[in-house]
Design a protein around this motif. Structure first.
Motif, mmCIF file in Angstrom:
data_model
loop_
_atom_site.group_PDB
_atom_site.id
_atom_site.type_symbol
_atom_site.label_atom_id
_atom_site.label_comp_id
_atom_site.label_asym_id
_atom_site.label_seq_id
_atom_site.Cartn_x
_atom_site.Cartn_y
_atom_site.Cartn_z
ATOM 1 N N ILE A 66 0.838 -1.206 0.000
ATOM 2 C CA ILE A 66 0.000 0.000 0.000
ATOM 3 C C ILE A 66 0.872 1.254 0.000
ATOM 4 O O ILE A 66 0.646 2.187 -0.771
ATOM 5 N N ASP A 67 1.914 1.261 0.856
ATOM 6 C CA ASP A 67 2.823 2.413 0.904
ATOM 7 C C ASP A 67 3.543 2.601 -0.430
ATOM 8 O O ASP A 67 3.678 3.722 -0.920
ATOM 9 N N ARG A 68 3.999 1.507 -1.029
ATOM 10 C CA ARG A 68 4.694 1.593 -2.323
ATOM 11 C C ARG A 68 3.764 2.134 -3.416
ATOM 12 O O ARG A 68 4.148 2.986 -4.196
ATOM 13 N N ASN A 69 2.541 1.611 -3.457
ATOM 14 C CA ASN A 69 1.584 2.079 -4.468
ATOM 15 C C ASN A 69 1.242 3.550 -4.276
ATOM 16 O O ASN A 69 1.188 4.310 -5.240
ATOM 17 N N ARG A 70 1.009 3.931 -3.045
ATOM 18 C CA ARG A 70 0.683 5.335 -2.772
ATOM 19 C C ARG A 70 1.846 6.251 -3.169
ATOM 20 O O ARG A 70 1.648 7.299 -3.770
ATOM 21 N N ALA A 71 3.064 5.829 -2.846
ATOM 22 C CA ALA A 71 4.241 6.631 -3.206
ATOM 23 C C ALA A 71 4.416 6.695 -4.725
ATOM 24 O O ALA A 71 4.750 7.752 -5.269
ATOM 25 N N LYS A 72 4.181 5.593 -5.416
ATOM 26 C CA LYS A 72 4.260 5.598 -6.893
ATOM 27 C C LYS A 72 3.226 6.559 -7.479
ATOM 28 O O LYS A 72 3.503 7.267 -8.439
ATOM 29 N N LEU A 73 2.022 6.568 -6.898
ATOM 30 C CA LEU A 73 0.960 7.448 -7.392
ATOM 31 C C LEU A 73 1.327 8.930 -7.288
ATOM 32 O O LEU A 73 0.888 9.732 -8.100
ATOM 33 N N VAL A 74 2.123 9.297 -6.279
ATOM 34 C CA VAL A 74 2.508 10.705 -6.132
ATOM 35 C C VAL A 74 3.856 11.004 -6.800
ATOM 36 O O VAL A 74 4.361 12.115 -6.705
ATOM 37 N N GLY A 75 4.435 9.987 -7.467
ATOM 38 C CA GLY A 75 5.612 10.245 -8.290
ATOM 39 C C GLY A 75 6.942 9.710 -7.807
ATOM 40 O O GLY A 75 7.985 10.040 -8.374
ATOM 41 N N ALA A 76 6.952 8.858 -6.782
ATOM 42 C CA ALA A 76 8.222 8.294 -6.320
ATOM 43 C C ALA A 76 8.827 7.400 -7.397
ATOM 44 O O ALA A 76 8.115 6.677 -8.089
#
Length: 135
Positions: free
Chosen positions: A82-92
């Motif tokens: 969940i943390d990885r997906n959320r971070a990817k969504l904001v551009g990580a």
């Protein structure tokens, strides 16, 4: 307890020991001017910071033209899907666990510096092609 100073010191030791120049910013929203001034090749961003969410800062940096293509590596102790997906969504661009492992840290930095260098070479090639075709 806030582990940011310890983590920052650990990252500094790893990166400067490998010959990289580092800039530490403990107040992310006030530090944006410092980031713009220094224009780093790679940004390592802690998700948990005092006075700011790493997700919000990452999204803000991605929406700033200066940093839209700068690799942003998220530093987190909460390494879940969940943390990885959320971070990817904001551009990580990628992830690094806490505490940072020296070998993984250097490998990630080198990976993204190679990508930055390749993008710079592509830009130079395009510039050369454009200038030679306009004659």
């Amino acid at each position: 307890m806030d582990d940011s100073p310890v983590i920052l010191q650990t990252l500094r030791k790893i990166l400067e020991g490998a010959g990289y120049r580092t800039i530490g910013i403990s107040e992310p929203m006030r530090g944006v001017a410092k980031l713009i001034e220094s224009q780093p090749d790679v940004i390592i961003l802690d998700l948990v910071m005092p006075n700011a969410s790493g997700y919000t800062v990452c999204k803000f940096l991605r929406q700033t033209s200066v940093f839209e293509k700068t690799p942003i590596i998220v530093l987190t102790s909460r390494d879940t899907l969940i943390d990885r997906n959320r971070a990817k969504l904001v551009g990580a661009s990628d992830f690094l666990g806490k505490p940072p492992d020296p070998e993984k840290t250097i490998a990630l930095i080198e990976k993204y510096l190679d990508e930055v260098a390749a993008q710079d070479n592509e830009t130079e090639d395009v510039t050369l092609k454009v200038s030679s075709s306009t004659r």
